[in-house]
Design an enzyme around this catalytic site. Sequence first.
Site, PDB file in Angstrom:
ATOM      1  N   GLU A 146      -4.552 -13.137  -4.315  1.00 36.63           N
ATOM      2  CA  GLU A 146      -5.331 -12.696  -3.148  1.00 36.63           C
ATOM      3  C   GLU A 146      -5.674 -13.870  -2.236  1.00 36.63           C
ATOM      4  O   GLU A 146      -5.569 -13.779  -1.008  1.00 36.63           O
ATOM      5  CB  GLU A 146      -6.606 -11.994  -3.622  1.00 36.63           C
TER       6      GLU A 146
ATOM      7  N   HIS B 229      -2.745 -15.094  -0.182  1.00 36.31           N
ATOM      8  CA  HIS B 229      -2.554 -14.242   0.994  1.00 36.31           C
ATOM      9  C   HIS B 229      -3.501 -14.655   2.121  1.00 36.31           C
ATOM     10  O   HIS B 229      -3.108 -14.744   3.289  1.00 36.31           O
ATOM     11  CB  HIS B 229      -2.794 -12.782   0.601  1.00 36.31           C
TER      12      HIS B 229
ATOM     13  N   HIS C 229      -4.374  -2.019   8.327  1.00 29.03           N
ATOM     14  CA  HIS C 229      -4.110  -3.443   8.107  1.00 29.03           C
ATOM     15  C   HIS C 229      -2.605  -3.713   8.129  1.00 29.03           C
ATOM     16  O   HIS C 229      -2.142  -4.716   8.707  1.00 29.03           O
ATOM     17  CB  HIS C 229      -4.720  -3.863   6.778  1.00 29.03           C
TER      18      HIS C 229
ATOM     19  N   HIS D 112       6.779  11.439   4.047  1.00 30.47           N
ATOM     20  CA  HIS D 112       7.473  10.173   4.326  1.00 30.47           C
ATOM     21  C   HIS D 112       8.983  10.384   4.338  1.00 30.47           C
ATOM     22  O   HIS D 112       9.688   9.809   5.166  1.00 30.47           O
ATOM     23  CB  HIS D 112       7.074   9.140   3.265  1.00 30.47           C
TER      24      HIS D 112
ATOM     25  N   HIS E 197      11.859  -3.280   0.128  1.00 25.99           N
ATOM     26  CA  HIS E 197      11.598  -2.134   1.006  1.00 25.99           C
ATOM     27  C   HIS E 197      10.631  -2.526   2.123  1.00 25.99           C
ATOM     28  O   HIS E 197      10.794  -2.108   3.281  1.00 25.99           O
ATOM     29  CB  HIS E 197      11.023  -0.981   0.181  1.00 25.99           C
TER      30      HIS E 197
END
Length: 367
Positions: free
Chosen positions: A77, A80, A142, A265, A323
């Site tokens: 985290e 990032h 986000h 989706h 992806h």
Amino acid sequence: MPHSTERRLQWLKRLTLAGTVLTALVILVGAWTRLVDAGLGCPDWPGCYGRLLVPDNEYAALRHPDVPLEPFKAWVEMAHRYVASFLGLIVLSVVALGWSLRKRPGFPGKVSIALLIVILLQGAFGAFTVTLKLWPQVVTLHLLGGLSVLMLFFWLHLRIRLSLTSRTSFPINHISTSTSDASSPKTINVLWVIGVSALVLQLALGGWVTSNYAGIACQGFPTCNTQWWPEMDISEGFHLTQTVGPNYLHGQLHADARTAIHMMHRFGALLLGIVLLALWWRYRTAASVGRALMLVLIAYFVQVALGIANVLLWLPLWLALLHTAGAVALTLSMEWAFWCWKRQPSQQSIEVNDLKAAQVTFTHCSK
């Protein structure tokens, strides 16, 4: 062009390219953080248990006794956040370097300001992602914000590169100031609006899938759980006023709601494919635009293949990251195609004094 101005533009060209690449990296690191369940590895923001570096277990227990420290997830985290913070510094550098050029004809000053605003909003969404405990609405916004930063960086890079090309390839007095983009303005047509809207919708659906942990809600392809039309709870799956407060790690929705998200989706991917094929068919004979749209189609079909593979192989980490990378590639290729269409000069709009400028634009897009 004065030497100082050209030097600034050269630096801006490098910085915006670096920003584009780094934004793609931040998006991938964010996806990795989410996929290894490290989104709440640090229970506070911007530090981790009140520190800029991950503390030891003893300090963490004193700071947040209700949230045991998991060092690996905490470091993921924080990694990032470190990379995202560095990206913010690049944005500030771009704005500072371009500030003195903001009134210069053709300089994309408004784009750089928009980039600054969006990156600040991204920081806020990053904080809300933690404080609201992975609330799906914030997580999806986000992701879309990260893609918006990517697009603004790339657009800014293209505009600055064109500005440099048009001013160094031939004398400045050959270009009229009204044609700094070397082509006449074009009105956005309906097909491009539908194409961009379909892409944004599909990206939002992808974000909603991942934020609600619906990636493997359907087993098998092309059927879902051995059915062509499985049991779905669409109203619950797309209930956008979910309660704020619960911990949304691993999701809160029941199986039918997640199935609905996953299936939408899939339908979104089908719709996007049809629209992209229509766009390519419409502009297939326009040299640079046709080639750019062919690149979009390649990115789209690779992305579809990756999505199918993720379902069949039960979402392995490396494939899920690919992806996400595919979504980045599809977004950039679509933006490049739009750029080429927007800058494609029409014979009716080219004046004698602007002929060389139009030629530079065409060459710039064809590279």
